[in-house]
Design a protein around this motif. Structure first.
Motif, PDB file in Angstrom:
ATOM      1  N   VAL A   1       1.259   5.366  -3.887  1.00 45.07           N
ATOM      2  CA  VAL A   1       2.026   4.246  -3.329  1.00 45.07           C
ATOM      3  C   VAL A   1       3.507   4.626  -3.291  1.00 45.07           C
ATOM      4  CG1 VAL A   1       0.409   2.480  -4.111  1.00 45.07           C
ATOM      5  CG2 VAL A   1       2.294   3.148  -5.588  1.00 45.07           C
TER       6      VAL A   1
ATOM      7  N   ASN B   1      -5.935  -3.524  -5.734  1.00 48.06           N
ATOM      8  CA  ASN B   1      -6.285  -3.153  -4.362  1.00 48.06           C
ATOM      9  C   ASN B   1      -7.075  -4.258  -3.669  1.00 48.06           C
ATOM     10  OD1 ASN B   1      -5.598  -0.346  -3.310  1.00 48.06           O
ATOM     11  ND2 ASN B   1      -6.207   0.130  -5.395  1.00 48.06           N
TER      12      ASN B   1
ATOM     13  N   ARG C   1       0.546  -5.179  -2.375  1.00 47.58           N
ATOM     14  CA  ARG C   1      -0.458  -4.345  -3.049  1.00 47.58           C
ATOM     15  C   ARG C   1       0.198  -3.154  -3.729  1.00 47.58           C
ATOM     16  NH1 ARG C   1      -3.355  -1.288   1.125  1.00 47.58           N
ATOM     17  NH2 ARG C   1      -1.508   0.024   0.815  1.00 47.58           N
ATOM     18  N   ASP C   2       1.090  -2.466  -3.037  1.00 45.97           N
ATOM     19  CA  ASP C   2       1.758  -1.306  -3.616  1.00 45.97           C
ATOM     20  C   ASP C   2       2.606  -1.709  -4.820  1.00 45.97           C
ATOM     21  OD1 ASP C   2       0.581   0.196  -1.689  1.00 45.97           O
ATOM     22  OD2 ASP C   2       2.409   0.626  -0.556  1.00 45.97           O
TER      23      ASP C   2
END
Length: 405
Positions: A269, A341, A351-352
């Motif tokens: 990420v 995730n 999400r990251d």
């Protein structure tokens, strides 16, 4: 047994390898190598004649990781039938502590994240990474009483059960009941075949089991249920006499390949280039709920469990030892990364940030846990109640592999 196999079965090395591959993934995601690797992970690979068409990263998280969940389920089966959780009397103390280690992080997460879109990530800080927790114990906890180790193992396994339930219930989408029913039927066939593993027919039946297992995974993946649940169900229904040698055979592959590969992909990420105040509430909620929520929840509920333990239950462990177990519980990592995730699959930026928070929060918990575990081990050695932690020789390990992780 080879030196490599012994190394991959040890508690220390897999945890170090997992952390190293996650760090490598994070590093390469933030270097000029990002675009090339991102292109590779985003490339789609389909299975001809089926609806399965996944990116490489999804083949890892949905497919390869199913092997890890299969092995976890074999461990769960053993602990629920012959191990630390085989009776209510034995399981009640870690169960109460595990409840605190789930409820308090959830409450803390929701309090920080608020009621906006970030609130969907509340399952993320509930998981404990068994491999990391046992690795920290092995490195820093030499001499800790076996009661502390058993308490932690039971705690982590119960966390795994809850994490699996969250994945199965919360992240199913577009459910196809026909395909799901066929998947369950394949699991039943797998269970029947596993009970026929004997004599000269063993190789043929083993091959059939692999084929049926793959079919079950494909049906679950196509049904809308997260495909890793297939691994869980297959592991839980496998015949116990076949489960122990299977887990023993797969353990080096899971520790040396499956988990490091998933850690690399999950941690790939880009670190957000924004001021702290512009980060998602999910980032701060996970960052606090994972190390702090676990420590407080397991510590408080664990202390309560020790006070109300039933007559004849195992001896109470000291409150500082419960706190050490709570700190170890904050090392979320594998299942927490998967939950991050899944929870924010529709918002890549959040999400990251959630994945980054899992990594940072787990490292904080790891540092705190290492300090507490080292202190408690030193205290127990000083009190004279430390236990011999010398590893068994190869013959002992081969004889007892079915009874230890």
């Amino acid at each position: 047994m080879s030196r490599t196999s012994r190394l991959l079965r040890s508690p220390q090395f897999p945890a170090i390898l997992l952390l190293a591959t996650a760090g490598l993934g994070l590093l390469l995601a933030n270097l000029p190598t990002h675009d090339a690797i991102a292109g590779l992970l985003g490339a789609h690979l389909g299975v001809p004649g089926t609806a399965l068409d996944l990116s490489v990263s999804h083949w890892v998280s949905d497919g390869v990781l199913a092997i890890f969940f299969f092995v976890v389920a074999l461990e769960l089966q053993y602990e629920l039938t012959r191990g630390e959780l085989n009776s209510v009397r034995v399981a009640i103390q870690p169960a109460i502590a595990a409840a605190g280690g789930i409820l308090v992080p959830i409450a803390l997460y929701l309090w920080i994240a608020g009621s906006d879109a970030s609130s969907i990530g509340w399952p993320i800080p509930t998981a404990t990474d068994i491999a990391f927790a046992l690795g920290v114990l092995a490195v820093f906890g030499r001499g800790l009483p076996s009661a502390v180790r058993a308490f932690l193992l039971a705690l982590a396994i119960l966390d795994d059960i809850v994490g699996i339930v969250f994945i199965a219930v919360l992240f199913a989408h577009g459910l196809n009941l026909l395909l799901l029913g066929l998947g369950v039927l394949a699991v039943i066939v797998f269970a029947v075949l596993s009970r026929q593993l004997r004599g000269r027919a063993t190789p043929v039946i083993a091959v059939l089991m692999v084929i049926v297992g793959l079919v079950a995974w494909g049906l679950f993946a196509a049904s809308g249920v997260h495909a890793t649940i297939a691994g869980v169900m297959l592991g839980l229904v496998m015949a116990p006499r076949a489960a122990d040698p299977t887990r023993h055979a797969l353990e080096p592959w899971v520790n040396g390949l499956v988990l490091p590969l998933f850690a690399f992909v999950a941690a790939f990420v880009v670190i957000p280039q924004v001021p702290l105040e512009e980060l998602s509430p999910a980032f701060f909620a996970i960052l606090v709920a994972l190390p702090v929520g676990k420590l407080v929840g397991i510590g408080a509920f664990g202390a309560l469990a020790q006070m109300i333990r039933p007559r004849g239950a195992p001896p109470a462990i000291r409150f500082p030892d419960v706190l050490a177990a709570g700190a170890l519980g904050g090392i979320g990592f594998t299942v927490s990364l998967l939950l991050a995730n899944l929870a924010f699959a529709g918002d890549a930026a959040v999400r990251d940030q959630a994945i980054l928070a899992v990594l940072v929060g787990s490292v904080i918990a790891l540092i705190v846990a290492a300090a507490l575990v080292s202190w408690r081990a030193k205290v127990h050695r000083a009190l004279g109640d430390a236990e011999d932690d010398e590893p068994a020789d190869e013959s002992d390990e081969e004889e007892t592999y079915g009874h230890e992780r």
